[in-house]
Design an enzyme around this catalytic site. Sequence first.
Site, PDB file in Angstrom:
ATOM      1  N   HIS A 127       0.619  -1.294   0.060  1.00 25.44           N
ATOM      2  CA  HIS A 127      -0.014   0.184  -0.057  1.00 25.44           C
ATOM      3  C   HIS A 127       0.824   1.372   0.089  1.00 25.44           C
ATOM      4  O   HIS A 127       2.357   1.177   0.327  1.00 25.44           O
ATOM      5  CB  HIS A 127      -0.889   0.112   1.237  1.00 25.44           C
ATOM      6  CG  HIS A 127      -0.328  -0.246   2.772  1.00 25.44           C
ATOM      7  ND1 HIS A 127       0.635   0.710   2.899  1.00 25.44           N
ATOM      8  CD2 HIS A 127      -0.218  -1.277   3.387  1.00 25.44           C
ATOM      9  CE1 HIS A 127       0.975   0.345   4.292  1.00 25.44           C
ATOM     10  NE2 HIS A 127       0.340  -0.971   4.368  1.00 25.44           N
TER      11      HIS A 127
HETATM   12  P1  TYD Z   1      -2.331  -4.046   7.318  1.00 24.93           P
HETATM   13  O1  TYD Z   1      -2.330  -2.566   6.952  1.00 24.93           O
HETATM   14  O2  TYD Z   1      -2.849  -4.997   6.311  1.00 24.93           O
HETATM   15  O3  TYD Z   1      -0.951  -4.397   7.989  1.00 24.93           O
HETATM   16  P2  TYD Z   1       0.418  -4.433   6.833  1.00 24.93           P
HETATM   17  O4  TYD Z   1       0.788  -2.990   6.522  1.00 24.93           O
HETATM   18  O5  TYD Z   1       1.514  -5.034   7.421  1.00 24.93           O
HETATM   19  O6  TYD Z   1       0.275  -5.051   5.652  1.00 24.93           O
HETATM   20  O7  TYD Z   1      -3.308  -4.038   8.740  1.00 24.93           O
HETATM   21  C1  TYD Z   1      -3.650  -5.253   9.250  1.00 24.93           C
HETATM   22  C2  TYD Z   1      -5.037  -5.079   9.964  1.00 24.93           C
HETATM   23  O8  TYD Z   1      -4.650  -4.236  11.357  1.00 24.93           O
HETATM   24  C3  TYD Z   1      -6.094  -4.263   9.222  1.00 24.93           C
HETATM   25  O9  TYD Z   1      -7.238  -4.807   9.552  1.00 24.93           O
HETATM   26  C4  TYD Z   1      -6.169  -2.859   9.625  1.00 24.93           C
HETATM   27  C5  TYD Z   1      -5.571  -2.996  11.165  1.00 24.93           C
HETATM   28  N1  TYD Z   1      -4.660  -1.919  11.578  1.00 24.93           N
HETATM   29  C6  TYD Z   1      -5.147  -1.098  12.594  1.00 24.93           C
HETATM   30  O10 TYD Z   1      -6.515  -1.218  12.817  1.00 24.93           O
HETATM   31  N2  TYD Z   1      -4.529   0.026  12.872  1.00 24.93           N
HETATM   32  C7  TYD Z   1      -3.209   0.285  12.373  1.00 24.93           C
HETATM   33  O11 TYD Z   1      -2.485   1.070  12.859  1.00 24.93           O
HETATM   34  C8  TYD Z   1      -2.704  -0.595  11.458  1.00 24.93           C
HETATM   35  C9  TYD Z   1      -1.475  -0.298  10.796  1.00 24.93           C
HETATM   36  C10 TYD Z   1      -3.560  -1.811  10.970  1.00 24.93           C
END
Ligand code: TYD
Length: 139
Positions: free
Chosen positions: A53
């Site tokens: 992302h």
């Molecule tokens: P995600 O953005 O997919 O993690 P990565 O960046 O490692 O790929 O986040 C995983 C899950 O956690 C998603 O359901 C969103 C949640 N999340 C939060 O609630 N708060 C946060 O600060 C972050 C980074 C993720």
Amino acid sequence: MHNMNKVQMLEFPQRGDERGHLVIVEGNKDIPFDIKRAFYIYGSDAEVVRGQHANRRSEFVLINVAGTSKVKVKDGEGNEAIYCLNRPHTGIYLPIMVWKDMYDFSSDSVLLVLASTHYDPEEYIRDYDKFVKEIQDEG
Ligand code: TYD
């Protein structure tokens, strides 16, 4: 290229002694923003790719406080770079509007992420083509 050249490795001060290591990470000092959020990622297999992302408003610093991983950064204009996170006293600074993939996690990897914002899913761009389009529109 304009956001790519803001990506940089950071080295944090260490105050280790015979009792062990201590690394200091202060917002607006060792980290180029005010830290609003921290989260950490562990238990990801070697085959897993996380991230995938870009963020419209958030800046991040990633630190492998244990183990190792890699981060691939893309600027949406055809440039990409790969960084190895393999020392607890170094991190990588990621500005807004760069695409990032985290991968190659070692089994003992604990990846600490410091962010400049509170979580807002609306500022995440999770579609690569959409990211490229927004970069072109910024242009
Ligand atoms: P995600 O953005 O997919 O993690 P990565 O960046 O490692 O790929 O986040 C995983 C899950 O956690 C998603 O359901 C969103 C949640 N999340 C939060 O609630 N708060 C946060 O600060 C972050 C980074 C993720």
